[in-house]
Design a protein around this motif. Structure first.
Motif, PDB file in Angstrom:
ATOM      1  N   PRO A 257       0.832  -1.211   0.000  1.00 49.33           N
ATOM      2  CA  PRO A 257       0.000   0.000   0.000  1.00 49.33           C
ATOM      3  C   PRO A 257       0.862   1.254   0.000  1.00 49.33           C
ATOM      4  CG  PRO A 257       0.011  -1.031   2.171  1.00 49.33           C
ATOM      5  CD  PRO A 257       0.697  -1.989   1.249  1.00 49.33           C
ATOM      6  N   LYS A 258       0.351   2.311  -0.616  1.00 48.18           N
ATOM      7  CA  LYS A 258       1.067   3.575  -0.648  1.00 48.18           C
ATOM      8  C   LYS A 258       0.949   4.278   0.698  1.00 48.18           C
ATOM      9  CE  LYS A 258       2.589   3.582  -4.908  1.00 48.18           C
ATOM     10  NZ  LYS A 258       4.045   3.587  -5.178  1.00 48.18           N
ATOM     11  N   CYS A 259       2.003   4.969   1.083  1.00 51.13           N
ATOM     12  CA  CYS A 259       2.013   5.699   2.348  1.00 51.13           C
ATOM     13  C   CYS A 259       1.115   6.917   2.232  1.00 51.13           C
ATOM     14  CB  CYS A 259       3.435   6.115   2.716  1.00 51.13           C
ATOM     15  SG  CYS A 259       3.532   7.006   4.297  1.00 51.13           S
ATOM     16  N   ALA A 260       0.254   7.089   3.207  1.00 51.60           N
ATOM     17  CA  ALA A 260      -0.665   8.232   3.181  1.00 51.60           C
ATOM     18  C   ALA A 260       0.053   9.538   3.479  1.00 51.60           C
ATOM     19  CB  ALA A 260      -1.782   8.010   4.212  1.00 51.60           C
ATOM     20  N   THR A 261       1.215   9.438   4.162  1.00 52.49           N
ATOM     21  CA  THR A 261       1.973  10.665   4.508  1.00 52.49           C
ATOM     22  C   THR A 261       3.043  10.964   3.460  1.00 52.49           C
ATOM     23  OG1 THR A 261       1.626  10.166   6.864  1.00 52.49           O
ATOM     24  CG2 THR A 261       3.332  11.781   6.321  1.00 52.49           C
ATOM     25  N   HIS A 262       3.765   9.937   3.070  1.00 49.82           N
ATOM     26  CA  HIS A 262       4.840  10.104   2.072  1.00 49.82           C
ATOM     27  C   HIS A 262       4.386   9.398   0.794  1.00 49.82           C
ATOM     28  CE1 HIS A 262       6.616   9.998   6.187  1.00 49.82           C
ATOM     29  NE2 HIS A 262       7.249  11.103   5.749  1.00 49.82           N
ATOM     30  N   LEU A 263       3.758  10.142  -0.078  1.00 53.21           N
ATOM     31  CA  LEU A 263       3.048   9.571  -1.222  1.00 53.21           C
ATOM     32  C   LEU A 263       3.944   8.829  -2.193  1.00 53.21           C
ATOM     33  CD1 LEU A 263       0.600  12.535  -1.935  1.00 53.21           C
ATOM     34  CD2 LEU A 263       0.261  10.512  -0.519  1.00 53.21           C
ATOM     35  N   HIS A 264       5.228   9.164  -2.229  1.00 54.55           N
ATOM     36  CA  HIS A 264       6.135   8.526  -3.180  1.00 54.55           C
ATOM     37  C   HIS A 264       6.688   7.203  -2.663  1.00 54.55           C
ATOM     38  CE1 HIS A 264       8.644  10.704  -0.336  1.00 54.55           C
ATOM     39  NE2 HIS A 264       9.689   9.980  -0.734  1.00 54.55           N
ATOM     40  N   LYS A 265       6.298   6.824  -1.438  1.00 51.66           N
ATOM     41  CA  LYS A 265       6.856   5.608  -0.851  1.00 51.66           C
ATOM     42  C   LYS A 265       5.764   4.576  -0.566  1.00 51.66           C
ATOM     43  CE  LYS A 265      11.163   7.223   1.159  1.00 51.66           C
ATOM     44  NZ  LYS A 265      12.057   7.098   2.322  1.00 51.66           N
ATOM     45  N   SER A 266       6.195   3.314  -0.527  1.00 51.20           N
ATOM     46  CA  SER A 266       5.279   2.211  -0.200  1.00 51.20           C
ATOM     47  C   SER A 266       5.482   1.795   1.250  1.00 51.20           C
ATOM     48  CB  SER A 266       5.532   1.009  -1.116  1.00 51.20           C
ATOM     49  OG  SER A 266       5.262   1.343  -2.459  1.00 51.20           O
TER      50      SER A 266
ATOM     51  N   ILE B  62      -1.158   0.385  11.963  1.00 49.17           N
ATOM     52  CA  ILE B  62      -1.327   1.140  10.701  1.00 49.17           C
ATOM     53  C   ILE B  62      -0.116   0.883   9.813  1.00 49.17           C
ATOM     54  CG2 ILE B  62      -2.717   2.935  11.822  1.00 49.17           C
ATOM     55  CD1 ILE B  62      -0.197   4.738  11.708  1.00 49.17           C
ATOM     56  N   PHE B  63      -0.316   1.022   8.488  1.00 51.97           N
ATOM     57  CA  PHE B  63       0.779   0.857   7.535  1.00 51.97           C
ATOM     58  C   PHE B  63       1.705   2.070   7.612  1.00 51.97           C
ATOM     59  CE2 PHE B  63      -2.654  -1.578   5.245  1.00 51.97           C
ATOM     60  CZ  PHE B  63      -2.120  -2.819   5.555  1.00 51.97           C
ATOM     61  N   VAL B  64       3.021   1.796   7.617  1.00 46.83           N
ATOM     62  CA  VAL B  64       4.013   2.879   7.644  1.00 46.83           C
ATOM     63  C   VAL B  64       5.137   2.552   6.679  1.00 46.83           C
ATOM     64  CG1 VAL B  64       3.507   3.651  10.006  1.00 46.83           C
ATOM     65  CG2 VAL B  64       5.165   1.816   9.631  1.00 46.83           C
ATOM     66  N   CYS B  65       5.757   3.613   6.159  1.00 50.07           N
ATOM     67  CA  CYS B  65       6.913   3.436   5.266  1.00 50.07           C
ATOM     68  C   CYS B  65       8.197   3.683   6.061  1.00 50.07           C
ATOM     69  CB  CYS B  65       6.813   4.396   4.080  1.00 50.07           C
ATOM     70  SG  CYS B  65       6.965   6.145   4.551  1.00 50.07           S
ATOM     71  N   SER B  66       9.316   3.613   5.403  1.00 50.64           N
ATOM     72  CA  SER B  66      10.595   3.797   6.080  1.00 50.64           C
ATOM     73  C   SER B  66      10.745   5.219   6.615  1.00 50.64           C
ATOM     74  CB  SER B  66      11.745   3.463   5.114  1.00 50.64           C
ATOM     75  OG  SER B  66      11.654   4.269   3.946  1.00 50.64           O
ATOM     76  N   SER B  67      10.179   6.193   5.888  1.00 49.70           N
ATOM     77  CA  SER B  67      10.244   7.579   6.363  1.00 49.70           C
ATOM     78  C   SER B  67       9.403   7.761   7.621  1.00 49.70           C
ATOM     79  CB  SER B  67       9.763   8.536   5.262  1.00 49.70           C
ATOM     80  OG  SER B  67      10.601   8.467   4.132  1.00 49.70           O
ATOM     81  N   CYS B  68       8.272   7.087   7.683  1.00 48.92           N
ATOM     82  CA  CYS B  68       7.428   7.162   8.878  1.00 48.92           C
ATOM     83  C   CYS B  68       8.158   6.611  10.088  1.00 48.92           C
ATOM     84  CB  CYS B  68       6.131   6.380   8.670  1.00 48.92           C
ATOM     85  SG  CYS B  68       5.017   7.076   7.434  1.00 48.92           S
ATOM     86  N   ILE B  69       8.888   5.511   9.878  1.00 49.89           N
ATOM     87  CA  ILE B  69       9.622   4.871  10.975  1.00 49.89           C
ATOM     88  C   ILE B  69      10.663   5.830  11.547  1.00 49.89           C
ATOM     89  CG2 ILE B  69      11.247   3.017  11.528  1.00 49.89           C
ATOM     90  CD1 ILE B  69       9.780   1.269   9.529  1.00 49.89           C
ATOM     91  N   ALA B  70      11.291   6.599  10.656  1.00 49.30           N
ATOM     92  CA  ALA B  70      12.338   7.522  11.088  1.00 49.30           C
ATOM     93  C   ALA B  70      11.777   8.816  11.663  1.00 49.30           C
ATOM     94  CB  ALA B  70      13.264   7.840   9.904  1.00 49.30           C
ATOM     95  N   SER B  71      10.488   9.026  11.545  1.00 47.73           N
ATOM     96  CA  SER B  71       9.883  10.288  11.984  1.00 47.73           C
ATOM     97  C   SER B  71       9.724  10.317  13.499  1.00 47.73           C
ATOM     98  CB  SER B  71       8.523  10.485  11.318  1.00 47.73           C
ATOM     99  OG  SER B  71       7.605   9.516  11.800  1.00 47.73           O
ATOM    100  N   GLU B  72       9.550  11.533  14.050  1.00 44.40           N
ATOM    101  CA  GLU B  72       9.377  11.725  15.486  1.00 44.40           C
ATOM    102  C   GLU B  72       8.057  11.122  15.977  1.00 44.40           C
ATOM    103  OE1 GLU B  72       9.070  15.424  18.680  1.00 44.40           O
ATOM    104  OE2 GLU B  72       9.911  15.748  16.671  1.00 44.40           O
TER     105      GLU B  72
END
Length: 508
Positions: free
Chosen positions: A63-72, A83-93
């Motif tokens: 699924p596509k990331c709802a926050t970072h649209l260019h990432k899965s 919830i589904f998260v991408c690698s950028s979400c994991i690194a976020s605060e």
């Protein structure tokens, strides 16, 4: 023959439709030959995923990331309701110090669940429902023939009678037709329920097989198993046929003596055991009852209550007076012949009062206010009374020396049956003057609560011992089982009170 239409043709390219397939686009889900691969990915190379044909549908679509649209999204956050998260979400605060799980692991687990569900539905549940439906269909197919046999039996019995009983025969045939309708409705109702579940199961199985083929992560992750719902397999329904019980000819009681048609008795079969299927749930039995009326009987110790169906309620206590009430009005008071309190009271099929008197060793009948000696005993004292569905009188009694007890059936005032010993010649009931409470079950069994023997003794209509109940370990660990009083309900269950353990035993 056109190669594209041949049943034995190898897979072809979906673009040129002639060349043999070589590759597969796992993003677009199309078959490709070598030359067509270049044309397919031209201009949008990053969008496509080309794999060998034998490895098709092996690439997961995340699924596509709802926050970072260019990432899965390739993970789920366990601290954020998965919830589904991408690698950028994991690194976020926002997800700092949260726990994550790889979607591929969840995907594999769910895939296994789906596979097992499909196998369980296809190999076990569906055949079981099919067997149950076939069982009901067979019952329906045999229904007319079985009822035809029953009608024939009644007709043959009727041929032994004269023309004056034709009306009775026709009435009973009508009853059978009505019962057959009810019988059919019960079977069709259960069959309809089974088929509805089968249809839902088939629909679910088709949906599962579609999901099983899917590589959509969302649909796999969101899959919720319905196996537990279908695993609650309805028990097989076995509605017992009514039976016809011939009776001696007597014009004054023609209809009741011609015979009896037993009511429908619905049974279910679970794990190979035949069980009565109650139409009243345990919850309904335990619900707060509705108080219809309260009758002040005027006794210090109320002993017996009996009635027929005309609203008249007869009562007696520790006095020599028997009172008749209509709702809350006192209609009549009868004084016993011996000046002693009666052992028990009953109302016969004609509405006449019967009472037993151990002092005079007599059962009395009260008709229109006039008391007469109905049954006189020699060497025995009468105890509890019960009027059967056929109009017979069942009476418990004990010998004058208090060493023997028995049950006697009377037709009118004539003794027609004695129940005292089992097949081995052993006494069925304790030999003493203690009260033996008695009731007839809907299947015509004779049920006796022998408090001194701490047992409920059940014999058939013919007087053969069926079983003896001596309490249940779960409620008799502190005080012995002592059944006081007995009755039966519309489901042929036996109810007896256990005074010292403060409970009611319900026996099937």
């Amino acid at each position: 023959m056109d190669p594209s239409c041949s049943a034995q043709d190898v897979p072809r390219c979906d673009l040129c439709e002639t060349a043999i397939v070589h590759s597969y686009c796992d993003f677009c889900h199309v078959n490709l030959c070598k030359p067509c691969v270049v044309d397919h990915i031209s201009g949008e190379y990053e969008k496509h995923k080309i794999v060998p044909f034998q490895d098709r549908r092996s690439t997961l679509i995340y699924p596509k990331c709802a926050t970072h649209l260019h990432k899965s999204c390739k993970f789920q956050c366990q601290d954020c309701n998965n919830i589904f998260v991408c690698s950028s979400c994991i690194a976020s605060e926002q997800h700092g110090r949260h726990k994550f799980v790889e979607i591929t692991e969840v995907y594999k687990t769910k895939k296994e669940v789906i596979k097992k569900d499909a196998e369980e539905l296809e190999n076990h549940l569906s055949p079981t429902y099919e067997e149950t439906a076939l069982h009901l269909e067979n019952q329906l197919a045999d229904l007319d023939g079985e009822y035809e046999k029953l009608t024939t039996t009644i007709t043959k019995q009727g041929e032994q009678w004269h023309r004056e009983i034709d009306i009775v025969i026709n009435k009973m045939k009508t009853e059978i037709s009505d019962i057959k309708v009810k019988h059919r409705v019960i079977l069709e109702k259960h069959l309809d329920e089974i088929k509805q579940i089968q249809a839902l199961m088939k629909q679910t199985l088709l949906a599962i097989k579609e999901i099983e083929k899917s590589i959509e992560v969302s649909s796999i992750i969101e899959y919720s198993s319905k196996l537990s719902e279908f695993s609650k397999i309805p028990p097989k329904v076995q509605v017992s046929l009514p039976t016809f019980i011939p009776k001696p000819i007597a014009r004054e009681k023609l209809y009741s003596l011609f015979g009896q048609i037993t009511p429908l008795s619905t049974a279910t079969e679970e794990n190979g055991l035949s069980l009565n299927q109650p139409t009243i749930s345990v919850k309904e039995l335990l619900d707060e009852p509705e108080l219809v009326a309260t009758i002040q009987a005027g006794y210090e110790d109320l002993r017996s209550v009996t009635c027929l169906n005309n609203g008249r309620i007869w009562t007696n206590g520790k006095t020599n007076y028997i009172k008749c009430f209509m709702v809350d009005s006192l209609l009549q008071t009868i004084k016993t012949q011996s000046e002693e309190r009666p052992s028990d009271i009953a109302v016969d099929s004609n509405g006449d009062l019967l009472y037993s008197d151990g002092t005079t060793k007599t059962v009395y009948k009260v008709n229109n206010g006039q008391t007469e000696a109905f049954i006189r005993l020699q060497g025995w004292k009468p105890g509890m009374l019960c009027i059967t569905s056929a109009g017979d009188l069942l009476a418990t009694m004990f010998s004058v020396d208090e060493t023997q007890s028995k049950v006697v059936r009377y037709f009118g005032s004539t003794e027609k049956q004695t129940v005292q010993f089992d097949d081995e010649g052993k006494p069925l009931y304790s030999g003493n003057s203690y009260i033996k409470y008695i009731s007839e079950n809907r299947n015509h069994d004779i049920c006796v609560a022998d408090s001194n023997a701490a047992a409920v003794v059940v014999v058939s209509q013919d007087g053969q011992l069926r079983w003896r109940y001596t309490g249940h370990a779960s409620v008799t660990t502190h005080k012995p089982f002592e059944p006081i009083g007995i009755t039966t309900d519309s489901q042929s269950r036996i109810l007896t009170t256990d005074r010292d353990n403060h409970c009611i035993h319900i026996l099937d």
